[in-house]
Write an enzyme that holds these catalytic residues in place. Structure first.
Site, PDB file in Angstrom:
ATOM      1  N   SER A 185      -6.242 -18.414  22.907  1.00 18.22           N
ATOM      2  CA  SER A 185      -6.111 -18.993  21.570  1.00 18.22           C
ATOM      3  C   SER A 185      -5.035 -20.086  21.562  1.00 18.22           C
ATOM      4  O   SER A 185      -5.194 -21.101  22.246  1.00 18.22           O
ATOM      5  CB  SER A 185      -5.831 -17.884  20.548  1.00 18.22           C
ATOM      6  N   HIS A 242     -12.304 -19.603  20.255  1.00 17.52           N
ATOM      7  CA  HIS A 242     -13.080 -18.819  19.278  1.00 17.52           C
ATOM      8  C   HIS A 242     -14.301 -19.588  18.775  1.00 17.52           C
ATOM      9  O   HIS A 242     -14.677 -19.494  17.606  1.00 17.52           O
ATOM     10  CB  HIS A 242     -12.195 -18.445  18.081  1.00 17.52           C
TER      11      HIS A 242
END
Length: 243
Positions: A130, A165
Site C-alpha cells: 500500500s 488495491h
C-alpha cells in the site's frame, strides 16, 4: 579489478502479514534476499508507528528464518550515524501501509529517504504494501488526502507511478486509469491484492501471486489521448511450502 555494483531491487506487495493468513508473499520476499537468514527491518511510519502493526510484524516474522527488527521514527532511538549504519546493515526493508504523504514527509524530516536510497544502491531489497509500495515510485495513486487522488512526490526509485488495491477498493480502477489517461499521473503499475512484483534496476523481473486470478497491470495512456491502455501481467502462483 573493479567490483560490480549490486543490483538495485525493490518489490511491490499486494498483501503480506497484515492482510493474509497464508504468509506466501512474505515467504517470497524472504526468498528474494541475498542471504539465507536475512535481516528484515519493518518501517511502520505510514501508520504512525502503530503498536498493533508492529506486534503483527514481529509475530509473523519472529518464527521465520530471519532476523526481524523495527525502525520507529515517532519515538526515534538512533542518532544520524546509528540510523545510517542500521539501515545499511539490513538485507530487507519492509515498509507498512498507511498514509503515503505523511510517510514521505516524516522520512524527509529524518533523512531516511536519503539513507534508504543508499541502502538500496548497496544491495538492500526495499519492499512494502500500500503506502509502502507507493513510496518507491515517482508518483502514486493515493487516498492520503481523503478522496482518491494523485501524489507526484515519491522517492523516484521506480520510474512512473504505482496504484495499490486496484481490484479491491471501490473507485481505484477507473480513477487510476483516468489519472494516467489525462497525464495527471505517469504510466505505471497497478497491483491487485495478492500480487507481488520484483523490479531490478527499474525493470520488472518477476511477478508472483497468492491468488490465481490476481494480476499486475501495466497502465499507460492510450493512443487516442482520451483513455488508458491496460495490459495484465500474469504471475507465478505461489504455493504453501512444506515445513
Amino acid at each position: 579489478m573493479a567490483r560490480s555494483a549490486a543490483p538495485r531491487r525493490l518489490a511491490l506487495l499486494g498483501g503480506g502479514f497484515s492482510t493474509d493468513e497464508d504468509g506466501l508473499l512474505d515467504d517470497w520476499v524472504l526468498g528474494c534476499a541475498r542471504v539465507s537468514r536475512p535481516k528484515v527491518c519493518f518501517v511502520p511510519t505510514a501508520s504512525g508507528d502503530a503498536p498493533g502493526y508492529v506486534e503483527r510484524f514481529l509475530g509473523a516474522f519472529g518464527p521465520r528464518e530471519c532476523e526481524p527488527s523495527v525502525l520507529p521514527l515517532f519515538r526515534r532511538e538512533l542518532d544520524d550515524w546509528g540510523l545510517r549504519a542500521f539501515l545499511a546493515a539490513q538485507d530487507i526493508v519492509y515498509v507498512g501501509g498507511g498514509n503515503t504523504a505523511n510517510l514521505l514527509a516524516v522520512w524527509r524530516t529524518h533523512g531516511v529517504d536519503r539513507l534508504l536510497r543508499e541502502a538500496w544502491a548497496g544491495g538492500t531489497l526495499l519492499c512494502g504494501i500500500s503506502a509502502g509500495a507507493n513510496c518507491w515510485a515517482e508518483a502514486s495513486h493515493t487516498d492520503s488526502f481523503g478522496p482518491l487522488g494523485v501524489l507526484r512526490d515519491g522517492l523516484g526509485l521506480l520510474p512512473g507511478s504505482v496504484c495499490p488495491h486496484y481490484d479491491s477498493e471501490p473507485g481505484r480502477r477507473p480513477s487510476y486509469q483516468e489519472a494516467v489517461a489525462t497525464g495527471a499521473l505517469p504510466a505505471g503499475w497497478a497491483l491487485d491484492d495478492g500480487v507481488g512484483a520484483l523490479f531490478t534496476d527499474g525493470e520488472l523481473t518477476e511477478t508472483v501471486t497468492r491468488a490465481p486470478a490476481a494480476r499486475l497491470h501495466r497502465v499507460e495512456p492510450a493512443a487516442d489521448g482520451r483513455s488508458a491502455s491496460v495490459r495484465a501481467v500474469e504471475g507465478r502462483v505461489l504455493k504453501t511450502r512444506t515445513r
